[in-house]
Design a protein around this motif. Structure first.
Motif, PDB file in Angstrom:
ATOM      1  N   MET A   1      -7.668 -13.925   8.248  1.00  0.00           N
ATOM      2  CA  MET A   1      -7.030 -13.160   9.320  1.00  0.00           C
ATOM      3  C   MET A   1      -6.132 -12.072   8.725  1.00  0.00           C
ATOM      4  O   MET A   1      -5.958 -11.019   9.320  1.00  0.00           O
ATOM      5  CB  MET A   1      -6.216 -14.089  10.222  1.00  0.00           C
ATOM      6  CG  MET A   1      -7.095 -14.964  11.098  1.00  0.00           C
ATOM      7  SD  MET A   1      -6.156 -16.196  12.008  1.00  0.00           S
ATOM      8  CE  MET A   1      -5.619 -15.241  13.409  1.00  0.00           C
ATOM      9  N   ALA A   2      -5.580 -12.345   7.564  1.00  0.00           N
ATOM     10  CA  ALA A   2      -4.697 -11.356   6.945  1.00  0.00           C
ATOM     11  C   ALA A   2      -5.448 -10.119   6.470  1.00  0.00           C
ATOM     12  O   ALA A   2      -4.816  -9.109   6.148  1.00  0.00           O
ATOM     13  CB  ALA A   2      -3.946 -11.985   5.774  1.00  0.00           C
ATOM     14  N   THR A   3      -6.775 -10.163   6.441  1.00  0.00           N
ATOM     15  CA  THR A   3      -7.510  -8.971   5.999  1.00  0.00           C
ATOM     16  C   THR A   3      -7.378  -7.844   7.015  1.00  0.00           C
ATOM     17  O   THR A   3      -7.811  -6.722   6.740  1.00  0.00           O
ATOM     18  CB  THR A   3      -9.009  -9.256   5.783  1.00  0.00           C
ATOM     19  OG1 THR A   3      -9.572  -9.742   7.005  1.00  0.00           O
ATOM     20  CG2 THR A   3      -9.221 -10.269   4.686  1.00  0.00           C
ATOM     21  N   ARG A   4      -6.796  -8.136   8.156  1.00  0.00           N
ATOM     22  CA  ARG A   4      -6.573  -7.065   9.125  1.00  0.00           C
ATOM     23  C   ARG A   4      -5.696  -5.959   8.566  1.00  0.00           C
ATOM     24  O   ARG A   4      -5.709  -4.847   9.061  1.00  0.00           O
ATOM     25  CB  ARG A   4      -5.875  -7.621  10.366  1.00  0.00           C
ATOM     26  CG  ARG A   4      -6.756  -8.503  11.183  1.00  0.00           C
ATOM     27  CD  ARG A   4      -5.986  -9.015  12.367  1.00  0.00           C
ATOM     28  NE  ARG A   4      -6.670 -10.110  12.992  1.00  0.00           N
ATOM     29  CZ  ARG A   4      -6.147 -10.809  13.980  1.00  0.00           C
ATOM     30  NH1 ARG A   4      -4.954 -10.531  14.426  1.00  0.00           N
ATOM     31  NH2 ARG A   4      -6.829 -11.793  14.506  1.00  0.00           N
ATOM     32  N   THR A   5      -4.905  -6.298   7.537  1.00  0.00           N
ATOM     33  CA  THR A   5      -4.037  -5.271   6.978  1.00  0.00           C
ATOM     34  C   THR A   5      -4.812  -4.243   6.170  1.00  0.00           C
ATOM     35  O   THR A   5      -4.275  -3.217   5.784  1.00  0.00           O
ATOM     36  CB  THR A   5      -2.974  -5.894   6.052  1.00  0.00           C
ATOM     37  OG1 THR A   5      -3.641  -6.677   5.065  1.00  0.00           O
ATOM     38  CG2 THR A   5      -2.020  -6.771   6.828  1.00  0.00           C
ATOM     39  N   LEU A   6      -6.088  -4.515   5.901  1.00  0.00           N
ATOM     40  CA  LEU A   6      -6.878  -3.570   5.114  1.00  0.00           C
ATOM     41  C   LEU A   6      -7.513  -2.547   6.043  1.00  0.00           C
ATOM     42  O   LEU A   6      -8.193  -2.903   6.986  1.00  0.00           O
ATOM     43  CB  LEU A   6      -7.998  -4.320   4.362  1.00  0.00           C
ATOM     44  CG  LEU A   6      -7.504  -5.331   3.343  1.00  0.00           C
ATOM     45  CD1 LEU A   6      -8.619  -6.261   2.932  1.00  0.00           C
ATOM     46  CD2 LEU A   6      -6.950  -4.606   2.137  1.00  0.00           C
ATOM     47  N   PRO A   7      -7.297  -1.269   5.779  1.00  0.00           N
ATOM     48  CA  PRO A   7      -7.860  -0.266   6.680  1.00  0.00           C
ATOM     49  C   PRO A   7      -9.385  -0.140   6.569  1.00  0.00           C
ATOM     50  O   PRO A   7     -10.044   0.216   7.531  1.00  0.00           O
ATOM     51  CB  PRO A   7      -7.192   1.045   6.251  1.00  0.00           C
ATOM     52  CG  PRO A   7      -6.625   0.789   4.912  1.00  0.00           C
ATOM     53  CD  PRO A   7      -6.448  -0.671   4.736  1.00  0.00           C
ATOM     54  N   SER A   8      -9.935  -0.449   5.389  1.00  0.00           N
ATOM     55  CA  SER A   8     -11.362  -0.234   5.219  1.00  0.00           C
ATOM     56  C   SER A   8     -12.150  -1.476   5.622  1.00  0.00           C
ATOM     57  O   SER A   8     -11.894  -2.574   5.140  1.00  0.00           O
ATOM     58  CB  SER A   8     -11.649   0.104   3.748  1.00  0.00           C
ATOM     59  OG  SER A   8     -12.968  -0.215   3.414  1.00  0.00           O
ATOM     60  N   MET A   9     -13.128  -1.283   6.500  1.00  0.00           N
ATOM     61  CA  MET A   9     -13.935  -2.414   6.966  1.00  0.00           C
ATOM     62  C   MET A   9     -14.673  -3.034   5.797  1.00  0.00           C
ATOM     63  O   MET A   9     -14.829  -4.252   5.708  1.00  0.00           O
ATOM     64  CB  MET A   9     -14.930  -1.931   8.028  1.00  0.00           C
ATOM     65  CG  MET A   9     -15.581  -3.066   8.808  1.00  0.00           C
ATOM     66  SD  MET A   9     -14.335  -4.014   9.699  1.00  0.00           S
ATOM     67  CE  MET A   9     -15.260  -5.458  10.128  1.00  0.00           C
TER      68      MET A   9
END
Lengths: 661, 194, 109
Positions: free
Chosen positions: A367-375
């Protein structure tokens, strides 16, 4: 503009087409819709939260995994809908989030409704850059109102701006907001409902690069804009936090604390929740007559729900920490320090936090990968995160390592058990990075690399409300989406392990003492559907040295890894299924070339350890992967590739260890 | 790369066909209706995109859109023409009756008409320009301002600061206080010719 | 999309979307780029050149690296990459790869 476009669309007089509302219940197309536009770190979301509070409903934009935040704003007796668009630096989008903003502002977009008016948040301390986006937004022709944020910080840093002159220069209403506190927002709220009276510029600003630069220069000059000095406080803190030596030390210390908090602070709460559900489970078993039904309710349903709820303390804690890190500005510092290392895995600095969180549990980590702008980065990190040694693997490791080496064994001066555990962690982390690297290479074919850039905002106090809302949003989303998947899996596995039901008579005839709980559960498992499956897949696991009983354990642990221990305990008819080591030591192979030998040889144990290291034995992870990636494709790929790698590595490990022992 | 474009931006006026194009201070060195403008603007007049009059202010150029035209459509080309024209200040010609102090006088009037004037009015004071000569302005403070040393200093410094923004080569502002027995005079806006 | 002529208010205008191609901001100047700056050094942006990534070049422009802008190199990460620059009044971290796109010259005196 008067056609009906099919179910779900309604056209209004102004030619404004509404959006299909499956995801967004309660969206009233009759209310005027305003949207918040602004760059990340401009105080946009804080403003949104202050205006709409808990009345924000979330869903998704159609076709993409970008979360949509829509809320209601009530001003006296009027109401309007306010949408918090994703933060973006430009309408020339380079990521799905930004594309959403460009699409929403596109009057010609076939499915997305365009708002009636826009509220653009501009950070007064970065006005020179922000005006570029204002020019693009003004070019859309929609009514715009500017909210200048952080004007107090501008003054504190010896900057200044003549707001009245600025308003004349841009030709639209300009309001200032400093802290976003409810009381302060009165004038803004009044202005929002009067959106139809907003002044529009006589002539939209140019968008051609050289021309817009001259426009920005002219506007800033006539507004008497004085650039703020570098934020002293931030510079001083960064001198330490970004110092090559001290900064790295502080960083690792901070990460250690971060990790410890998630690991240890959440545990007592989790324990408390588990006790609660255990209590409920016992109550059900005591009071429901039918043993089958009781077990179904207690172990299947309550166990399943409990399993979902048990994640909430960790998720909540993780999001509190991440929100604080983001809002205060430290997240970008952490990412800055780790970027080079992450770049080796084809990722970027921000992925570090997601991977670190996965050491506690892959669910909040993913869920923390939401902080990454690149899909692409998100997917690559998601594919690697489950390989980080999560806390659910620990009971399995402890059991198997305990069977493999005794506590007194030593490697040099260090205990062998500790060495093996550490090695497992290290291999897990390296594998996670390698996997991310592979997926980022594969992903590279689907499009150009996103240019890496990261704003390093001044340190600011996080707003308690925003942190709270972020946590609430994460937990609620998890419960709704992932919870269903976990519950379904738990029920299915329960059925597999407990069906068919055997009557006391049958069991007595087979020589089982019906009053010995352990024997009864062992018999049930031995003759269950799961056992049939276990026997059925024996050929697959034969080369690894696993027999059908281990297969049952693996199957059961698909719901959650730690279930392996209890299941093996039940299989071994151990007196205490939670501490099955003794029982397991004595298990022997029942048939085939190794019949009569000990089942858990070092080779088998090593293979099993490695299998658990790599295999995606977690329905919850699959559920979260489904939610965060937006389809079943990625969880399926993850499950598939991890199974193949797990099998192969386990096989090789078994060979090597078998040769050595 | 060519020289950067001259920074300009349009602001609305009371008349929708007239836009006040804010230009860098001192770009042209005169005020009033120019007797000649460079070719890019000339072409627009000829094509009917722009209509007379064009008025130059200390920090702006007032342009009027031609009859039947709209700023939305013609704005981009007007902007480019104006920027090109401002890049050639030597091709502009001031009005025939221009004099050296015109810009400073116009700047002083603009300041009085703006926030400083509002500030003075709001405090019950009166401010008038007595003389404009040689990059120096003499003002007189009356009404509530006279007899109050603090307000005098505030008004004078505000006036001077605002004026300097429009006219950077200002040498100074001299302030006199109106004798308090005199009745306040109306603010003098027309230039006094000596 | 084309610009429609004026109609009566409050109708919405259709407007051109912001242009993406980087050609208009490219200034082919051989010489120093952001990647060559030393810590604490200031420079002036000449242009952006990213031949394989026009969207990336546009993004750099949108981030404030416009021709004529003042840039200062603030600090490097411990492993030499990325690097923090100060431009348009804020700090931004760029990787060497992106920094190479922006050509700079000595600051205007």
């Amino acid at each position: 503009m008067g056609e009906r476009r099919g179910a779900g669309f309604v056209t209004l007089d102004s030619g404004h087409c509404a959006v299909p509302g499956q995801e967004l219940r309660g969206l009233d197309e009759q209310l005027p819709t305003l949207a918040l536009v602004g760059s990340p770190n401009s105080g946009k979301t804080t403003l949104f939260n202050a205006l709409t509070g808990l009345r924000a409903k979330t869903g998704n934009y159609p076709g993409v995994t970008v979360t949509r935040y829509v809320g209601r704003v009530a001003v006296h007796d009027r109401e309007l809908t306010l949408e918090d668009l994703p933060g973006t630096y430009s309408l020339a989008a380079i990521s799905p989030d930004e594309q959403v903003v460009a699409d929403v502002l596109d009057l010609d977009h076939p499915t997305l409704a365009t708002p009636d008016a826009l509220v653009v948040t501009l950070d007064a301390t970065t006005l020179r850059r922000s005006l570029n986006m204002l020019a693009q937004v003004l070019a859309t022709g929609l009514p715009v109102c500017v909210v200048l944020t952080f004007t107090d910080e501008l003054t504190r840093r010896q900057g200044s701006i003549d707001v009245a002159a600025f308003q004349r220069a841009v030709g639209v209403p300009v309001l200032t907001v400093t802290s976003g506190r409810r009381q302060e927002l009165g004038p803004l709220r009044d202005r929002l409902v009067d959106w139809s009276t907003w002044a529009t510029p006589a002539l939209p600003p140019p968008t051609e690069p050289a021309e817009v630069v001259s426009w920005i220069e002219s506007v800033l000059s006539s507004s008497g804009y004085v650039l703020p000095q570098i934020d002293r406080r931030t510079r001083r803190v960064d001198a330490v936090l970004l110092h090559p030596v001290w900064g790295t030390l502080v960083f690792f210390a901070a990460m250690f604390v971060f990790f410890q908090i998630i690991f240890t602070l959440a545990s007592p709460v989790q324990g408390w929740l588990e006790n609660l559900f255990g209590f409920l489970s016992t109550q059900v078993q005591d009071h429901v007559g039918n043993r089958f039904l009781a077990s179904f309710l207690a172990d299947g349903i309550i166990g399943g729900v409990g399993g979902v709820v048990a994640f909430l303390p960790q998720i909540a804690l993780l999001f509190v920490l991440i929100s604080i890190m983001e809002a205060s500005g430290y997240m970008s510092r952490a990412a800055f320090l780790m970027d080079r290392v992450m770049a080796k895995a084809g990722l970027e600095g921000r992925a570090f936090v997601a991977l670190l969180s996965s050491l506690a549990c892959a669910i909040p980590g993913i869920m923390a990968t939401r902080t990454l702008p690149s899909m692409r980065d998100r997917i690559s990190t998601m594919m690697g995160a489950p390989l980080m040694t999560c806390s659910a693997r620990l009971p399995v490791y402890v059991l198997l390592v305990g069977l493999l080496v005794s506590p007194s064994d030593r490697v040099g001066p260090i205990g062998a058990q500790g060495v093996i555990m550490f090695a497992l962690y290290v291999v897990g982390a390296l594998s996670a990075m390698a996997s991310a690297w592979v997926f980022s290479r594969i992903g590279r074919r689907s499009g150009p690399l996103l240019p890496f850039y990261m704003e390093m905002p001044p340190y600011r106090m996080p707003s308690a409300r925003s942190v709270g809302l972020a946590v609430w949003d994460a937990c609620r989303g998890f419960m709704r989406k992932v919870g269903k998947i976990i519950l379904a899996t738990t029920v299915v596995l329960w059925v597999l392990l407990n069906v068919p039901v055997h009557s006391n008579a049958t069991m007595a005839a087979a020589g089982v003492d019906v009053h010995d709980q352990a024997a009864v559960s062992a018999y049930t498992i031995d003759h269950s559907a799961a056992a049939a499956v276990g026997r059925f897949v024996e050929p697959v696991f034969e080369p690894l040295g696993f027999d059908w009983r281990i297969n049952v354990g693996i199957l059961a642990s698909l719901s959650a890894r730690e279930v392996f221990v209890a299941t093996m305990g039940q299989v071994a008819a151990a007196d205490n299924p939670d501490k099955p080591a003794e029982g397991l030591k004595h298990l022997t192979v029942q048939s085939g070339p190794r019949a009569g030998e000990r089942l858990f040889t070092p080779a088998v144990l090593a293979a099993l350890l490695v299998f658990f290291l790599y295999a995606l034995q977690c329905a919850s992870t699959i559920g979260v992967l489904r939610r965060e990636s937006g389809s079943w494709k990625w969880p399926a790929i993850a499950f598939g590739y991890m199974f193949v790698v797990a099998w192969t590595m386990a096989f090789l490990t078994g060979l090597v260890v078998g040769a050595l022992t | 790369m060519s020289a950067p474009l001259v920074p300009v931006h349009p602001e609305a006026t009371d008349a929708p066909e007239v836009l006040r194009w804010v230009v860098p201070v001192g770009a042209l060195g005169f005020v009033g209706e120019p007797s000649r403008v460079p070719a890019p603007l000339q072409d627009l007049y000829a094509a009917g995109v722009l209509a007379a009059p064009t008025v130059v202010e200390p920090a702006a150029v007032l342009l009027r859109i031609g009859a039947g035209r709209s700023w939305r459509d013609e704005g981009p080309s007007v902007r480019r023409a104006l920027q090109a024209a401002l890049a050639r200040p030597q091709d502009w010609r001031p009005p025939a009756d221009a004099s050296g102090d015109d810009v400073l006088r116009a700047a002083a009037e603009e300041v009085l008409a703006g926030e400083v004037g509002d500030f003075v009015d709001g405090h019950g004071g009166v401010i008038e320009v007595l003389d404009v000569a040689d990059d120096q302005v003499t003002i007189q403070l009356g009404g509530a301002c006279s007899g109050c040393p603090a307000s005098g200093v505030t008004v004078q410094s505000r006036f001077e600061a605002a004026l300097r923004r429009l006219y950077p080569q200002l040498r100074g502002v001299v302030a006199h206080e109106a004798p308090s027995s005199r009745r306040p005079r109306l603010i003098q806006l027309l230039p006094t010719r000596h | 999309m084309s610009i429609l002529s004026v109609a009566t208010a409050p109708q919405r205008r259709r407007a051109r979307r912001a242009d993406v191609p980087a050609q208009s901001v490219v200034d082919v100047a051989t010489g120093a780029t952001l990647a060559d700056m030393a810590t604490g050094q200031s420079a002036r942006v000449l242009g952006i050149e990213a031949p394989h990534d026009p969207a990336g070049a546009r993004r750099m422009f949108d981030l404030g690296f416009v021709p004529g802008a003042e840039v200062r190199m603030v600090r490097r990460a411990p492993l030499a990459d990325p690097v923090v620059f100060r431009v348009a009044g804020y700090d931004i971290a760029l990787r060497r790869e992106q920094a190479r796109w922006v050509s700079v010259a000595a600051p205007a005196s």
